[in-house]
Design a protein around this motif. Sequence first.
Motif, PDB file in Angstrom:
ATOM      1  N   ASP A  69       1.961  -5.206   1.782  1.00 38.31           N
ATOM      2  CA  ASP A  69       1.299  -4.226   0.917  1.00 38.31           C
ATOM      3  C   ASP A  69      -0.204  -4.205   1.159  1.00 38.31           C
ATOM      4  O   ASP A  69      -0.833  -3.137   1.107  1.00 38.31           O
ATOM      5  N   ASP A  70      -0.784  -5.383   1.450  1.00 34.14           N
ATOM      6  CA  ASP A  70      -2.219  -5.416   1.725  1.00 34.14           C
ATOM      7  C   ASP A  70      -2.561  -4.594   2.964  1.00 34.14           C
ATOM      8  O   ASP A  70      -3.549  -3.860   2.994  1.00 34.14           O
ATOM      9  N   LYS A  71      -1.729  -4.744   3.990  1.00 37.56           N
ATOM     10  CA  LYS A  71      -1.973  -3.949   5.200  1.00 37.56           C
ATOM     11  C   LYS A  71      -1.821  -2.463   4.908  1.00 37.56           C
ATOM     12  O   LYS A  71      -2.623  -1.639   5.362  1.00 37.56           O
ATOM     13  N   CYS A  72      -0.779  -2.120   4.168  1.00 36.40           N
ATOM     14  CA  CYS A  72      -0.549  -0.701   3.854  1.00 36.40           C
ATOM     15  C   CYS A  72      -1.728  -0.135   3.072  1.00 36.40           C
ATOM     16  O   CYS A  72      -2.159   0.999   3.319  1.00 36.40           O
ATOM     17  N   LYS A  73      -2.246  -0.942   2.181  1.00 36.78           N
ATOM     18  CA  LYS A  73      -3.397  -0.503   1.396  1.00 36.78           C
ATOM     19  C   LYS A  73      -4.616  -0.284   2.289  1.00 36.78           C
ATOM     20  O   LYS A  73      -5.340   0.709   2.158  1.00 36.78           O
ATOM     21  N   TRP A  74      -4.823  -1.220   3.210  1.00 40.17           N
ATOM     22  CA  TRP A  74      -5.944  -1.059   4.147  1.00 40.17           C
ATOM     23  C   TRP A  74      -5.775   0.216   4.979  1.00 40.17           C
ATOM     24  O   TRP A  74      -6.732   0.966   5.192  1.00 40.17           O
ATOM     25  N   LEU A  75      -4.555   0.470   5.418  1.00 35.74           N
ATOM     26  CA  LEU A  75      -4.310   1.648   6.269  1.00 35.74           C
ATOM     27  C   LEU A  75      -4.652   2.939   5.543  1.00 35.74           C
ATOM     28  O   LEU A  75      -5.301   3.824   6.115  1.00 35.74           O
TER      29      LEU A  75
END
Lengths: 339, 339
Positions: free
Chosen positions: B182-188
């Motif tokens: 989820d952290d990566k998705c948020k960054w994206l």
Amino acid sequence: MTTNQIWYLRKRPVGKLADGDLELVTEEMAPLGPDMIRVRTIYLSLDPTNRIWMSDMDGYLPPVPIDNPMRGGGIGIVEESNFDDVPVGTLINTGLSTWAMYNDIPGGMASVLPSIPGVPLTAYMGPLGATGMTAYFGLMDIGKPKEGDTLVVSAAAGAVGSMVGQIGKIHGCHVVGIAGSDDKCKWLTEEAGFDAAINYKTEDVGAALDKRCPNGIDINFESVGGEIMDVVIARLNDFSRMPLCGLISTYNDTDGSPGPTNFANLLMRRTTLRGFIILDYFDRFPEGAQAMAGWLMEGRIKFETDVVQGIENAPASLERLFTGANLGKLAVQFGPEPD
Amino acid sequence: MTTNQIWYLRKRPVGKLADGDLELVTEEMAPLGPDMIRVRTIYLSLDPTNRIWMSDMDGYLPPVPIDNPMRGGGIGIVEESNFDDVPVGTLINTGLSTWAMYNDIPGGMASVLPSIPGVPLTAYMGPLGATGMTAYFGLMDIGKPKEGDTLVVSAAAGAVGSMVGQIGKIHGCHVVGIAGSDDKCKWLTEEAGFDAAINYKTEDVGAALDKRCPNGIDINFESVGGEIMDVVIARLNDFSRMPLCGLISTYNDTDGSPGPTNFANLLMRRTTLRGFIILDYFDRFPEGAQAMAGWLMEGRIKFETDVVQGIENAPASLERLFTGANLGKLAVQFGPEPD
């Protein structure tokens, strides 16, 4: 009144086509409408794609609806005309019509065959028809053959493969065909000018490719899929090309088909793979037909036709494509050619 | 005398990299030869391809021989020079050298970093380095993005994927990333400007793609392979493009990897798939670097770096790429940047 015979699709085949999947129906035809032509089928072209249209697979054309006439075409002759520009006696490519003795077609849509002296009518389903165009554009546009390239052709004795190999030879390739009988292999090397042919039913294809393609494989013209495709993919060269024309080995599968286990080699070898459907090249047919007609008249292209007699044999004959029984273009003759 | 530390490849890893596959050796270096430069490694770049080089896979470069230093590179600084044009203090892209604290390189072969004000050194492994060039050429040359195209990027939060998506946005694409947290998705979506991101560890990727790509998928920039690739292939549009950059999900496989079961869709959708390796574009790096540097300076490209400290942690850190632990470019810092 004209009495017609039409093959209707009654059930989606499961695996191999079975009795009852299609039904031959006799019907009286309505009078021919204005601007229409009535075309009697002389030859029905049978192609692997027919099997896709019978299924509910999400192909490049929608499936044939159940209880509709089966889609298909071939070569026909105008027997009645309400369209002055296309008179009785004209020879027609019936394209995407139906598996019927007669098709009524809008005259303005008719694809009239050119008349090339000395060329038999069946050539318009072969080198000068959709299969010839498939071979020409798939090889030239995606395969990009260069002098000295090694070209491997699967289903090499089929209508498309036999053209691909010969066009490859014209462009200076080292051409190796894969086919399913010694007779076909013999025809490929002795008649069609292939450099080598491999009988996949009796030979170890990998070992045979290693022997026949000592410099690796630059172009894989793929029409079959399955294990043999995998064996070919394993031997591709850097910057190789792979026109993906068909996957006939999978069309009868009922449980899905495994993908190529050597898929990663497409990455390592930086292969360009492109799927194509001949309809995508429709606008460029004149270019392809001109090239093929020229080579045909020069005697540089040989072709064979496998003709089964009788409309009643159409569905059963389709199976010949999947068992590899046919050499060259498979067709069913529904009625006589004109004198 | 300079004391060096070098990671040697001792065994071909089976599956995941294990203790003892590589060994860190301390050696005294011979005096620097004529026309050579001695480069101290500041950052070692870790990339999925490192794992391929450790195996005996028939890749695009030969495997690293057993008992040889591990192949790799990153960013270094010249600490001693016998080549006047590349003086002490020069920053170097160490390219295909080794996992060592010091590499002696012929001065004439040195790839000197340009100096762009305001750009951190790590950018030369990211947007301005091999991963940025991989993203740029794979997307532009094979993906051919057009305004309004839907672009799906796997490993989207990785060094390559994060660049691909942002370049796609610059070209007007609807960009959907697939990542593993989820952290990566948020960054994206919040930092890198992706239109949507899918967490493949918690979401049904097929259903999420159906929702996020209502017009199908025109470009699949593929770096992962496996089941998720299959799900994407099933949703490709007609005439779609598929730059095949990597298959990281398979690099640790020990028993071969199954191919994509939706392979036939590449035919039906007339997809162009092309494997590529960034070395193939070496001649065109100036074009790519100029474009990326421009976007970087305009603030249109964001990038992250995941830096692990200490040469001793290099092999263990490689695993971060395969578990999806890293956000952005993964590197190991061997020593300090210059002041």
